[in-house]
Structure formats: structure tokens, C-alpha cells
Enzyme design. Structure first.
Site, PDB file in Angstrom:
ATOM      1  N   THR A   1     -16.460  12.770  -6.205  1.00 59.57           N
ATOM      2  CA  THR A   1     -16.644  13.030  -7.838  1.00 59.57           C
ATOM      3  C   THR A   1     -17.818  12.517  -8.348  1.00 59.57           C
ATOM      4  OG1 THR A   1     -14.215  13.092  -8.088  1.00 59.57           O
ATOM      5  CG2 THR A   1     -15.545  12.242 -10.059  1.00 59.57           C
TER       6      THR A   1
ATOM      7  N   SER B   1     -14.656  13.845  -0.432  1.00 57.94           N
ATOM      8  CA  SER B   1     -14.090  12.658   0.600  1.00 57.94           C
ATOM      9  C   SER B   1     -12.873  13.167   1.609  1.00 57.94           C
ATOM     10  CB  SER B   1     -13.979  11.318   0.114  1.00 57.94           C
ATOM     11  OG  SER B   1     -12.669  11.397  -0.612  1.00 57.94           O
TER      12      SER B   1
ATOM     13  N   THR C   1     -13.370   8.909  -4.128  1.00 53.72           N
ATOM     14  CA  THR C   1     -12.394   8.045  -4.034  1.00 53.72           C
ATOM     15  C   THR C   1     -11.144   8.381  -3.388  1.00 53.72           C
ATOM     16  OG1 THR C   1     -11.324   8.677  -6.096  1.00 53.72           O
ATOM     17  CG2 THR C   1     -13.423   7.260  -6.386  1.00 53.72           C
ATOM     18  N   ASP C   2     -10.804   9.298  -3.116  1.00 58.28           N
ATOM     19  CA  ASP C   2      -9.691   9.894  -2.400  1.00 58.28           C
ATOM     20  C   ASP C   2      -9.278   9.116  -0.962  1.00 58.28           C
ATOM     21  OD1 ASP C   2      -9.270  11.550  -4.304  1.00 58.28           O
ATOM     22  OD2 ASP C   2      -9.617  13.515  -3.240  1.00 58.28           O
TER      23      ASP C   2
END
Ligand code: ASP
Length: 350
Positions: A16, A61, A94-95
């Protein structure tokens, strides 16, 4: 303390934080280069930190693989080998940060910190947190404060240990937590403030030291649910080299699953964790069939404090590096648990 003249390697992987609006779909997709990401950070130049920039991947990610992380670690090692940099920043989605950071923590040796960051709000949104996170990550990596900390995650100015950090919210800018123990510290006013002792770490040998190929090892993860009839466990049987069980509560399963699990554990390592993701699996409280005392008696290995995702990665590293022995795997899980009073030097997996 002045960070002027310190050196930090920055590896951009996408996520992101690096998104732009796709002209055809109107949706956000990773598009920005590492250089573009850094140009968007107000005040970064004023720190005087020399940045060594690497465009490593440009992916969501979710599409990173363990092979990508092995390749990333090899590049990080090459940067760190001659002590050319004081620290490393990895910028990604961030996932999967809680997994990538822990995997890098298992691989990383040496004192220079690896700081992983990302953003919950992309560059096109009001309140985009990418620039602030990147700025804080560079400060954390450049300074002396986190030497010996291994891999940490910095988001929202908080510093989390790779072993404890979790993404705990799908969209909140304050999505990252370390359940049960809280963050290690904070980045504020250009420096790190540590609130806890730096964590005990477990380091495994990297994949290029006579290890099996990362992709050749299959570690399955099964989450136990109310009324679980074992169908999914049966489907996994024969299709994985090991299994992490995300059990109920402090390490419990329906009693009718025990014979299946025993048969599996006779053939492959089966690690017992909790699906709750906060707190340890117990070892000596309940003794009903399917409890945390019954399952180790049937061959399962207690996973300690590690959440199922992190336990899966530790098990993966152990198997990839040739550690198949049940007692050694159990020891690795026992020593990887949260133990704040232990010394800072990493202990080896094997
Ligand atoms: N889907 C994004 C990713 O690449 C989410 C994020 O970066 O926050 O993980």
C-alpha cells in the site's frame, strides 16, 4: 544524537505504501519505486542519513513468497557483510509483515537491525501514514539503539519485536500490536526510546548453507473449529511434511480428533499452537482427551507463545535446514517462546 553520515540500506517490496491509482481499474496497485517512496518523505534529507536504495519487488505483500524472502535476505547479507551500512529498512505491504519480519528475524545474524515498515493508508489518501512510517524506520535503522534487536517492525512510531507483532485490524492506522507484551519502544523526536529489554531471539541457519530448497518443504496450518469433524485433517494427510495446529483456547481440540492427530504425529512433526494469537498454549493444566496435556502425550509438540503463523515459519526453517528430529524441534519451540529475562544473543535452532 545526530544521524548525519550514518548509512541505511532501503529495500522496497511494494504494498500500500507504494501504491498509485491504476488508470484502467481505478484501484490501488503497487507502482512507486524505492526512490519515489523516499522522495515523498518530508525532512528525510535533513537527517543526513546516506540511503542505499534497492528496488527489490513491486508486489502486494500477499504475493511475496518465502523464496522472495530468501533472496531478500541474501541481498541484505551482502549489504551488511562489509558493515557498509548501519541498518536496513524493508518497505512492504502490511498484510504479511508479521510473517516476513519473523522469517527475516530467524535468518538474520549480526547486530545491525532490520526494520520493516509499510503503510495502512496509501499515498493518494488523506492521512497517508507511509512517509511518517518510512521516516521513523530510517531513524530506527540508522541509530545505535536497536543493535542486537534482530528484525523489528516500525509502524505508527511504535517498534515491535518480530516475534510478537501482529496485524490486529484490517484497516485501522493503529493496526499493529504485540499482544500480551506491547511494543518494544517508540520513535519520537528523531530517536528511539526503548521501554523493554531487547528480545531474546532464535536464529536458524540461512537457506544457502546446505539447506533444502525453501519451496520443497510444505508446512500445513489447520485451524480447529467447533465441531471439527477431521475432514480437513484427512485431506492434508499425505500432502504436507509437517503441520501446525491452531487449536482452541490454551491448546485444545475435540477428543475425536486425537487418534487422527496421533497417527499424523507418528509420521510428521505436528506443532500445537492456539488460534487465539495471544498467550501461550498451556502444558500442565487440563487433562481431558484433546487437552494440552493429552496432545503432547500423543506426540504433538507444544508451540509455546508463538502464534500459528510464526510457528509455521519456525517449523519451516527447521525442516528446510535439515532438523527433523522431534526432540530438537521441541527444544527450538521451547527456546523461541517469550522469555524477557533471557540474554540478548540469539540462540541457534539446532
Ligand atoms: N494489500 C496491501 C499489502 O500489500 C496492504 C498494505 O500494504 O497495507 O499488503
Amino acid at each position: 544524537m545526530s544521524l548525519n553520515g550514518r548509512n541505511v540500506a532501503v529495500f522496497a517490496l511494494g504494498g500500500t505504501i507504494a501504491t498509485a491509482t491504476h488508470p484502467a481499474t481505478g484501484g490501488a496497485v503497487p507502482a512507486l519505486s524505492a526512490k519515489e517512496l523516499l522522495e515523498n518523505v518530508p525532512g528525510l534529507d535533513a537527517l543526513g542519513v546516506r540511503l542505499h536504495v534497492h528496488d527489490f519487488r513491486r508486489l502486494p505483500s500477499a504475493s511475496l513468497s518465502l523464496a522472495d524472502l530468501d533472496a531478500l535476505h541474501a541481498e541484505i547479507r551482502a549489504e551488511l557483510a562489509p558493515e557498509a551500512v548501519d541498518g536496513v529498512v524493508v518497505v512492504q505491504g502490511t498484510d504479511t509483515i508479521e510473517e516476513t519480519a519473523f522469517y527475516l528475524d530467524l535468518l538474520h545474524r549480526g547486530d545491525a537491525p532490520i526494520v520493516v515498515t509499510g503503510a495502512m493508508r496509501g499515498p493518494t489518501l488523506p492521512g497517508s501514514d507511509g512517509p511518517a512510517n518510512l521516516n521513523a524506520a530510517v531513524i530506527a535503522a540508522a541509530g545505535p539503539w536497536l543493535r542486537g534487536a534482530g528484525c523489528v517492525v516500525v509502524l505508527g512510531d511504535q517498534i515491535h519485536a518480530a516475534r510478537t507483532v501482529q496485524k490486529s485490524h484490517t484497516v485501522s492506522p493503529a493496526a499493529f500490536t504485540s499482544p500480551g507484551c506491547g511494543p518494544l519502544g517508540l520513535v519520537a523526536e528523531g530517536r528511539v526510546r526503548l521501554y523493554q529489554r531487547l528480545p531474546h531471539r532464535t536464529a536458524c541457519p540461512p537457506g544457502d548453507e546446505g539447506a533444502a530448497s525453501t519451496s520443497a518443504v510444505r508446512v500445513a496450518l489447520h485451524t480447529v473449529t467447533l465441531g471439527d469433524d477431521g475432514t480437513q485433517l484427512d485431506l492434508l494427510d499425505g500432502h504436507c511434511d509437517s503441520l501446525v495446529l491452531a487449536a482452541l483456547g490454551a491448546g485444545h481440540v475435540p477428543e475425536w480428533l486425537v487418534p487422527r492427530l496421533r497417527r499424523l504425529a507418528e509420521r510428521i512433526p505436528v506443532v500445537l499452537t492456539s488460534r487465539i494469537g495471544n498467550g501461550p498454549v498451556l502444558t500442565r493444566t487440563y487433562s481431558s482427551p484433546g487437552s494440552e496435556r493429552d496432545l503432547p502425550a500423543n506426540g504433538l509438540i507444544p508451540g509455546g507463545d508463538l502464534n500459528p503463523y510464526k510457528a509455521r515459519l519456525l517449523l519451516h526453517r527447521l525442516l528446510t535446514t535439515g532438523c527433523h528430529d522431534r526432540a530438537r524441534i521441541a527444544l527450538a519451540f521451547a527456546t523461541a517462546g517469550i522469555a524477557p529475562a533471557r540474554p540478548r544473543a540469539p540462540s541457534a535452532c539446532q
